[in-house]
Scaffold this active site. Structure first.
Site, PDB file in Angstrom:
ATOM      1  N   ALA A  81      37.893  -1.653  77.673  1.00 33.72           N
ATOM      2  CA  ALA A  81      38.851  -2.750  77.538  1.00 33.72           C
ATOM      3  C   ALA A  81      40.241  -2.304  77.104  1.00 33.72           C
ATOM      4  CB  ALA A  81      38.308  -3.764  76.524  1.00 33.72           C
ATOM      5  N   GLY A  82      40.434  -0.999  76.840  1.00 34.61           N
ATOM      6  CA  GLY A  82      41.716  -0.543  76.318  1.00 34.61           C
ATOM      7  C   GLY A  82      41.854  -0.752  74.828  1.00 34.61           C
ATOM      8  N   LEU A  83      40.708  -0.898  74.133  1.00 38.23           N
ATOM      9  CA  LEU A  83      40.703  -1.191  72.697  1.00 38.23           C
ATOM     10  C   LEU A  83      40.055  -0.088  71.861  1.00 38.23           C
ATOM     11  CD1 LEU A  83      39.656  -4.961  72.962  1.00 38.23           C
ATOM     12  CD2 LEU A  83      41.961  -4.058  72.625  1.00 38.23           C
ATOM     13  N   ALA A  84      39.726   1.041  72.497  1.00 39.44           N
ATOM     14  CA  ALA A  84      39.166   2.221  71.812  1.00 39.44           C
ATOM     15  C   ALA A  84      37.846   1.932  71.107  1.00 39.44           C
ATOM     16  CB  ALA A  84      40.179   2.807  70.813  1.00 39.44           C
ATOM     17  N   GLY A  85      37.021   1.061  71.693  1.00 35.77           N
ATOM     18  CA  GLY A  85      35.742   0.726  71.063  1.00 35.77           C
ATOM     19  C   GLY A  85      34.825   1.922  70.885  1.00 35.77           C
ATOM     20  N   LYS A 105      41.484  -1.010  68.192  1.00 41.06           N
ATOM     21  CA  LYS A 105      42.932  -0.784  68.051  1.00 41.06           C
ATOM     22  C   LYS A 105      43.638  -1.460  69.219  1.00 41.06           C
ATOM     23  CE  LYS A 105      43.647   2.137  71.634  1.00 41.06           C
ATOM     24  NZ  LYS A 105      44.545   1.828  72.777  1.00 41.06           N
ATOM     25  N   PRO A 161      34.721  -5.491  73.288  1.00 39.64           N
ATOM     26  CA  PRO A 161      34.381  -5.376  74.715  1.00 39.64           C
ATOM     27  C   PRO A 161      34.505  -3.945  75.208  1.00 39.64           C
ATOM     28  CG  PRO A 161      36.440  -6.600  74.394  1.00 39.64           C
ATOM     29  CD  PRO A 161      35.828  -6.412  73.050  1.00 39.64           C
ATOM     30  N   VAL A 162      33.672  -3.599  76.180  1.00 40.42           N
ATOM     31  CA  VAL A 162      33.581  -2.226  76.692  1.00 40.42           C
ATOM     32  C   VAL A 162      34.641  -1.998  77.772  1.00 40.42           C
ATOM     33  CG1 VAL A 162      32.035  -0.568  77.803  1.00 40.42           C
ATOM     34  CG2 VAL A 162      31.117  -2.232  76.179  1.00 40.42           C
ATOM     35  N   ASP A 182      41.702   9.516  71.020  1.00 39.63           N
ATOM     36  CA  ASP A 182      41.846   8.322  70.178  1.00 39.63           C
ATOM     37  C   ASP A 182      41.019   8.400  68.894  1.00 39.63           C
ATOM     38  OD1 ASP A 182      43.674   6.851  71.630  1.00 39.63           O
ATOM     39  OD2 ASP A 182      42.171   5.715  72.745  1.00 39.63           O
TER      40      ASP A 182
END
Length: 287
Positions: A97-101, A10, A94-95, A136
Site C-alpha cells: 500500500a506504500g505504507l511500509a507495513g 509510515k 493494508p498490504v 525502510d
C-alpha cells in the site's frame, strides 16, 4: 517470555527522486512520519531452534519471504542465538500500500526480540541490522519523523508535525514500486520543496505542511492506475486541506485538524473505496 509490539505505518509527506545511481537504484529525499495505523506483533520465545510465523491475512507470506521472519533469522544468525520464536502478526496495515507495513513488522520484531531475549542492542545497532532487510526498516526501527536520503536509509530526525487526523484510502490494486522507478524521468519531474516542508513542520504550521505535500511518483502511478487519481480527486471534492499519495501508492491520504471534516472525508470515501481509515498522526520516536 512473550511480548506484544506495535508496528505503526509510515506516510510520506514529501517524496523526491533525486537521481539514478550507477548501481541501478535511485537516490531519494523524502520526509516520512508515523501514523496510528499499526500491526500488532505477538512474540513468544521457543526452546526449539525455529521461527514460526502466523498471520491474520491469508495472502501475507508465512515463510522466509515475510520480512518479520527475515528479521528474526538475521538477529539469530548475527548473534548466534539457538532458541526460536513464534511470531503472530495481527495485520491491520493494508498490504502493498506504500505504507511500509512489512518493513514496520520487521522493525517491531527486531525491537521486541531485543527486549525478550535481553540482547542489549541499541536502536542504532538494530537499524543497522534492519538495513540488510530493506531500506525502510531503519526508519521503522526508530519511528518518529525524519528526512530520509540515499536509498532511504540515511536519516535526519526532525520534530513531529502538528497533530491532525490522517484519512487514508487504498484501492484494491497493487503497484509495482520497481516499475514506477523505471518510468520516472528524474530530469522532467516537478521536485518537492523538502526544505519548505521541514520549515513548516519545525514552525508547527499546519497550513504550510498541507500546501507542501508532494510526491514525484504520483503522475507515474496515476498513469498506470487511473483509479488512484480518482481517489485524490474525490478527497479534494470533500474539502481536504492537503492530499497526496504515499510511497509508490496506491494509498492516498488527506490531513485535517477538523473533526467534522475528517468524518466527512471518511464517509465520502467509504462508498467509493473499501479500505478507508481515519487515524491520528504519531510522529514521535520509539523509546
Amino acid at each position: 517470555m512473550q511480548t506484544i509490539v506495535k508496528a505503526p505505518a509510515k506516510i510520506n509527506l514529501t517524496l523526491d527522486v533525486v537521481r539514478k545511481r550507477d548501481d541501478g537504484f535511485h537516490d531519494v529525499e523524502m520526509v516520512m512520519t508515523t501514523i496510528d495505523l499499526a500491526d500488532r506483533i505477538h512474540l513468544k520465545t521457543l526452546e526449539t531452534d525455529q521461527i514460526i510465523i502466523d498471520v491474520t491475512k491469508g495472502y501475507v507470506p508465512s515463510d522466509e519471504k515475510n520480512l518479520a521472519y527475515q528479521a528474526a533469522h538475521l538477529l539469530k544468525e548475527r548473534l548466534g542465538i539457538k532458541k526460536g520464536v513464534s511470531i503472530f502478526i495481527d495485520k491491520q496495515i493494508p498490504v502493498s500500500a506504500g505504507l511500509a507495513g512489512g518493513s514496520s513488522d520487521a522493525a517491531a520484531v527486531l525491537r521486541g526480540l531485543n527486549d525478550i531475549w535481553e540482547l542489549g542492542l541499541t536502536l542504532d545497532e538494530l537499524a543497522e541490522i534492519g538495513l540488510q532487510i530493506g531500506s525502510d526498516v531503519p526508519f521503522c526501527v526508530y519511528g518518529g519523523t525524519a528526512i530520509a536520503r540515499g536509498r532511504g536509509e540515511k536519516l535526519e530526525f526532525i520534530s513531529a508535525p502538528p497533530p491532525c487526523w490522517v484519512i487514508l484510502a487504498k484501492p484494491p490494486i497493487g503497484v509495482s514500486t520497481k516499475e514506477v522507478y523505471q518510468r520516472i524521468k528524474v530530469d522532467e519531474v516537478d521536485h518537492p520543496q523538502t526544505a519548505l516542508m521541514v520549515k513548516a513542520i519545525e514552525s508547527n504550521n499546519f497550513e504550510q505542511v498541507c500546501s507542501n505535500l508532494s510526491n514525484v511518483m504520483e503522475d507515474v502511478t496515476f498513469n498506470m492506475h487511473p483509479a488512484v487519481k480518482k481517489i485524490k480527486d474525490r478527497m479534494k471534492q470533500f474539502g481536504s486541506e492537503g492530499t497526496v499519495m504515499s510511497g509508490s501508492g496506491p494509498t492516498v491520504f488527506s490531513l485535517t485538524q477538523n473533526d467534522s471534516k475528517a468524518e466527512r472525508l471518511y464517509n465520502g470515501l467509504k462508498g467509493f473505496v473499501e479500505q478507508v481509515y481515519t487515524v491520528r498522526l504519531l510522529g514521535q520516536r520509539h523509546k
